[in-house]
Design a protein around this motif. Structure first.
Motif, PDB file in Angstrom:
ATOM      1  N   ASN A 163     -11.896   1.441  14.063  1.00  0.00           N
ATOM      2  CA  ASN A 163     -10.630   1.523  13.249  1.00  0.00           C
ATOM      3  C   ASN A 163     -10.753   1.979  11.862  1.00  0.00           C
ATOM      4  O   ASN A 163     -11.465   1.046  11.342  1.00  0.00           O
ATOM      5  N   ALA A 164     -10.366   3.175  11.308  1.00  0.00           N
ATOM      6  CA  ALA A 164     -10.733   3.390   9.989  1.00  0.00           C
ATOM      7  C   ALA A 164      -9.891   2.350   9.016  1.00  0.00           C
ATOM      8  O   ALA A 164      -9.066   1.784   9.459  1.00  0.00           O
ATOM      9  N   PRO A 165     -10.654   2.169   7.800  1.00  0.00           N
ATOM     10  CA  PRO A 165      -9.932   1.084   6.896  1.00  0.00           C
ATOM     11  C   PRO A 165      -8.691   1.722   6.470  1.00  0.00           C
ATOM     12  O   PRO A 165      -8.583   2.838   6.271  1.00  0.00           O
ATOM     13  N   PRO A 166      -8.135   0.572   5.814  1.00  0.00           N
ATOM     14  CA  PRO A 166      -6.627   1.069   5.226  1.00  0.00           C
ATOM     15  C   PRO A 166      -6.880   1.926   3.921  1.00  0.00           C
ATOM     16  O   PRO A 166      -5.984   2.581   3.702  1.00  0.00           O
ATOM     17  N   ASP A 167      -8.008   1.663   3.161  1.00  0.00           N
ATOM     18  CA  ASP A 167      -8.353   2.382   1.874  1.00  0.00           C
ATOM     19  C   ASP A 167      -7.824   3.619   1.901  1.00  0.00           C
ATOM     20  O   ASP A 167      -7.246   4.223   0.843  1.00  0.00           O
ATOM     21  N   GLY A 168      -8.158   4.588   2.994  1.00  0.00           N
ATOM     22  CA  GLY A 168      -7.709   6.031   2.531  1.00  0.00           C
ATOM     23  C   GLY A 168      -6.464   6.495   3.132  1.00  0.00           C
ATOM     24  O   GLY A 168      -6.201   7.786   2.890  1.00  0.00           O
ATOM     25  N   LEU A 169      -5.532   5.704   3.691  1.00  0.00           N
ATOM     26  CA  LEU A 169      -4.365   6.006   4.292  1.00  0.00           C
ATOM     27  C   LEU A 169      -3.214   6.180   3.126  1.00  0.00           C
ATOM     28  O   LEU A 169      -3.012   5.024   2.484  1.00  0.00           O
ATOM     29  N   TYR A 170      -2.295   7.119   3.219  1.00  0.00           N
ATOM     30  CA  TYR A 170      -1.272   7.441   2.296  1.00  0.00           C
ATOM     31  C   TYR A 170      -0.002   7.788   2.862  1.00  0.00           C
ATOM     32  O   TYR A 170      -0.305   8.838   3.977  1.00  0.00           O
ATOM     33  N   PHE A 171       1.131   7.497   2.923  1.00  0.00           N
ATOM     34  CA  PHE A 171       2.376   7.777   3.388  1.00  0.00           C
ATOM     35  C   PHE A 171       2.652   8.832   2.347  1.00  0.00           C
ATOM     36  O   PHE A 171       2.923   8.463   1.068  1.00  0.00           O
ATOM     37  N   VAL A 172       2.854  10.079   2.847  1.00  0.00           N
ATOM     38  CA  VAL A 172       3.128  11.213   1.900  1.00  0.00           C
ATOM     39  C   VAL A 172       4.487  11.833   1.974  1.00  0.00           C
ATOM     40  O   VAL A 172       4.884  12.733   1.167  1.00  0.00           O
ATOM     41  N   GLY A 173       5.413  11.595   2.963  1.00  0.00           N
ATOM     42  CA  GLY A 173       6.605  12.000   3.071  1.00  0.00           C
ATOM     43  C   GLY A 173       7.358  11.727   4.310  1.00  0.00           C
ATOM     44  O   GLY A 173       6.954  11.301   5.273  1.00  0.00           O
ATOM     45  N   ALA A 174       8.663  12.074   3.962  1.00  0.00           N
ATOM     46  CA  ALA A 174       9.698  11.625   5.138  1.00  0.00           C
ATOM     47  C   ALA A 174      10.803  12.759   5.157  1.00  0.00           C
ATOM     48  O   ALA A 174      11.016  13.298   4.105  1.00  0.00           O
ATOM     49  N   THR A 175      11.181  13.277   6.343  1.00  0.00           N
ATOM     50  CA  THR A 175      11.921  14.319   6.344  1.00  0.00           C
ATOM     51  C   THR A 175      13.378  13.770   7.119  1.00  0.00           C
ATOM     52  O   THR A 175      13.269  12.633   7.838  1.00  0.00           O
ATOM     53  N   TYR A 176      14.630  14.196   6.831  1.00  0.00           N
ATOM     54  CA  TYR A 176      15.927  13.660   7.295  1.00  0.00           C
ATOM     55  C   TYR A 176      16.679  15.006   7.666  1.00  0.00           C
ATOM     56  O   TYR A 176      16.404  15.994   7.320  1.00  0.00           O
TER      57      TYR A 176
END
Length: 245
Positions: free
Chosen positions: A232-245
């Motif tokens: 399981n990759a660590p959280p360090d590198g994870l980014y929420f980058v966008g949401a569409t509607y």
């Protein structure tokens, strides 16, 4: 009552995640305390996604309802003033219809995972990327990633603490690209399971290291067994980058 849509950037390192927690600070708490300080109103801030402890965002979408008459520009500026020195910033603030909901109206969510593939320790990006010292074959990772695209039972890539009703999700995009020593994984779907992106990245890293093949990845997916997940990759590198509607 006016509903404001917020675009929020944050460094997840000091937080227990987006959602309020009894045992530590959260991004939601920081924003709600800023709203209270600016408006005098105890208003809930709802987000498009609930990132885990240590996970970051470049463009989290959220909304808040405010009774006090205030222009969106003034509200955004005031929230940023109150948020300091927490690493949270409101990048945009707009008035939206009252039936618009940051979470329930969202039709798609995007994440990026940043890997720095080098032997030297991270300095400027420590906690902001995952360092993998051994060489990664990003092309092999990109090819294998396509085995996960589409509608599948993602039980293997789901946290044991996931509260979703079903492990079935439709993954719209899972791309891997290298730029120098940086390997970036792009993921997009209507919704994700708890730890799904980190679990997929961990498995792709095994492919990149030559320990797994694309067939191994596909077999792990088909097994529907969390015990088949290698890493399981660590959280360090994870980014929420966008949401569409």
């Amino acid at each position: 009552m006016t509903r404001f849509a917020l675009t929020v950037e944050y460094d997840g390192r000091p937080f227990m995640g987006w959602q309020r927690q009894a045992h530590g600070p959260s991004v939601q708490q920081a924003l709600e305390e800023a709203v209270l300080a600016v408006t005098g109103e105890a208003a809930a801030v709802q987000a498009a996604g609930r990132t885990d402890a240590g996970v970051h965002a470049t463009a989290m979408r959220a909304h808040v309802d405010v009774a006090k008459p205030i222009a969106p520009f003034r509200l955004g500026e005031a929230l940023n003033a109150r948020l300091r020195p927490a690493p949270v910033a409101v990048l945009a603030c707009d008035v939206v219809p009252y039936d618009w909901h940051a979470r329930f109206a969202c039709t798609g969510r995007g994440y990026e995972y940043q890997i720095v593939n080098r032997r030297a320790p991270l300095t400027l990006e420590r906690g902001l990327a995952w360092q993998v010292a051994r060489p990664l074959d990003a092309d092999a990772m990109a090819t294998a990633a396509q085995r996960l695209v589409g509608r599948h039972d993602f039980t293997t890539f789901r946290s044991v603490h996931c509260q979703a009703d079903s492990p079935v999700r439709t993954l719209d995009r899972l791309d891997v690209a290298r730029d120098g020593e940086r390997v970036t994984v792009h993921a997009a779907a209507r919704s994700f399971l708890h730890h799904q992106v980190r679990s997929m990245v961990g498995a792709l890293a095994e492919v990149g290291l030559g320990r797994w093949t694309a067939d191994d990845l596909a077999q792990a997916l088909a097994a529907g067994d969390r015990a088949r997940l290698p890493l399981n990759a660590p959280p360090d590198g994870l980014y929420f980058v966008g949401a569409t509607y």
